[in-house]
Design a protein around this motif. Structure first.
Motif, PDB file in Angstrom:
ATOM      1  N   ASP A   1       0.840  -1.201   0.000  1.00 37.77           N
ATOM      2  CA  ASP A   1       0.000   0.000   0.000  1.00 37.77           C
ATOM      3  C   ASP A   1       0.875   1.251   0.000  1.00 37.77           C
ATOM      4  OD1 ASP A   1      -2.191   1.727   0.491  1.00 37.77           O
ATOM      5  OD2 ASP A   1      -1.941   1.507   2.668  1.00 37.77           O
TER       6      ASP A   1
ATOM      7  N   ASP B   1      -0.445   4.849   1.049  1.00 40.99           N
ATOM      8  CA  ASP B   1      -0.715   5.798   2.133  1.00 40.99           C
ATOM      9  C   ASP B   1      -0.557   5.158   3.505  1.00 40.99           C
ATOM     10  OD1 ASP B   1      -1.367   8.187   0.658  1.00 40.99           O
ATOM     11  OD2 ASP B   1      -3.025   6.996  -0.143  1.00 40.99           O
ATOM     12  N   ASP B   2       0.299   5.758   4.295  1.00 36.49           N
ATOM     13  CA  ASP B   2       0.613   5.306   5.659  1.00 36.49           C
ATOM     14  C   ASP B   2       1.274   3.931   5.686  1.00 36.49           C
ATOM     15  OD1 ASP B   2      -0.057   7.623   7.102  1.00 36.49           O
ATOM     16  OD2 ASP B   2      -2.162   7.191   6.773  1.00 36.49           O
TER      17      ASP B   2
ATOM     18  N   ASP C   1      -0.503  -3.508   4.367  1.00 33.34           N
ATOM     19  CA  ASP C   1      -1.491  -2.437   4.308  1.00 33.34           C
ATOM     20  C   ASP C   1      -1.853  -2.012   5.729  1.00 33.34           C
ATOM     21  OD1 ASP C   1      -3.626  -1.893   1.647  1.00 33.34           O
ATOM     22  OD2 ASP C   1      -3.978  -0.902   3.585  1.00 33.34           O
ATOM     23  N   ASP C   2      -2.236  -0.748   5.898  1.00 32.98           N
ATOM     24  CA  ASP C   2      -2.658  -0.290   7.230  1.00 32.98           C
ATOM     25  C   ASP C   2      -4.184  -0.335   7.378  1.00 32.98           C
ATOM     26  OD1 ASP C   2      -2.749   1.927   5.332  1.00 32.98           O
ATOM     27  OD2 ASP C   2      -3.316   3.151   7.058  1.00 32.98           O
ATOM     28  N   THR C   3      -4.897  -0.709   6.333  1.00 36.43           N
ATOM     29  CA  THR C   3      -6.367  -0.752   6.382  1.00 36.43           C
ATOM     30  C   THR C   3      -6.811  -2.207   6.351  1.00 36.43           C
ATOM     31  OG1 THR C   3      -6.458   1.370   5.235  1.00 36.43           O
ATOM     32  CG2 THR C   3      -8.466   0.053   5.253  1.00 36.43           C
TER      33      THR C   3
HETATM   34 MG   LIG Z   1      -3.064   2.956   3.545  1.00 40.94          MG
END
Ligand SMILES: [Mg+2]
Length: 180
Positions: free
Chosen positions: A11, A13-14, A135-137
């Motif tokens: 991923d 973002d973040d 991934d952070d989600t």
């Molecule tokens: Mg993300």
């Protein structure tokens, strides 16, 4: 020793980019807030509904995605993993269609070794065929065939269904171990 070449989705973002820090900075400037001592909380929870609406509009415009800082060690570890594995950047860019060209330009600047054909700008991530998705989600893992590695973030601290990595050194160690 034979090593396994994995197909790994990452991923943006973040995970590769520190989007959260930029959003905190944007909110402080835009609304005159001082969020320093609460910067480790999900940003949506720090803003009013009208401030969140303004943030959504800003994200849809998209130019903030051109100016994000890379996460610590992300560029170096990605370059190492890129040699050993088949790495794809998998970003739900369709959540903010205005972000597409800015994300593309960001990768060109910060990850010049990355083949643009390995960029997957998508919506739902379960369409990708990977062994691992970093991934952070966590909802991106729910219908995924591969294994999710959850990148630690303020918004996912209560999630305990997946292996968690705290930073890019953790990711490097994880795949060094996976190769042994
Ligand atoms: Mg993300």
């Amino acid at each position: 020793m034979t090593s396994t070449r994995y197909r790994i989705g990452v991923d943006m973002d973040d995970v590769i980019c520190n989007t959260h820090a930029s959003l905190i900075g944007w909110a402080e400037q835009e609304f005159g807030l001082s969020l320093g001592d609460r910067a480790d909380e999900p940003i949506e929870t720090l803003l009013t509904s009208s401030q969140n609406a303004a943030m959504a509009e800003m994200l849809n415009e998209g130019s903030i995605f051109r100016h994000l800082a890379p996460m610590d060690d992300a560029v170096e570890v990605l370059a190492e993993l890129y040699r050993a594995h088949d790495i794809f950047i998998v970003t739900a860019a369709m959540e903010h269609p205005g972000s597409l060209r800015h994300k593309f330009a960001w990768v060109g600047e910060h990850l010049p070794f990355f083949d643009p054909l390995r960029l997957v700008f998508c919506g739902h991530k379960h369409v990708v065929n990977v062994d691992y998705l970093i991934d952070d989600t966590p909802h991106h893992f729910e219908r995924l065939d591969g294994r999710g590695l959850l990148y630690d973030a303020p918004k996912n601290r209560r999630e305990n269904r997946y292996d968690r990595v705290r930073n890019w050194q953790d990711i490097s160690h994880f795949f060094a171990g996976a190769l042994a």
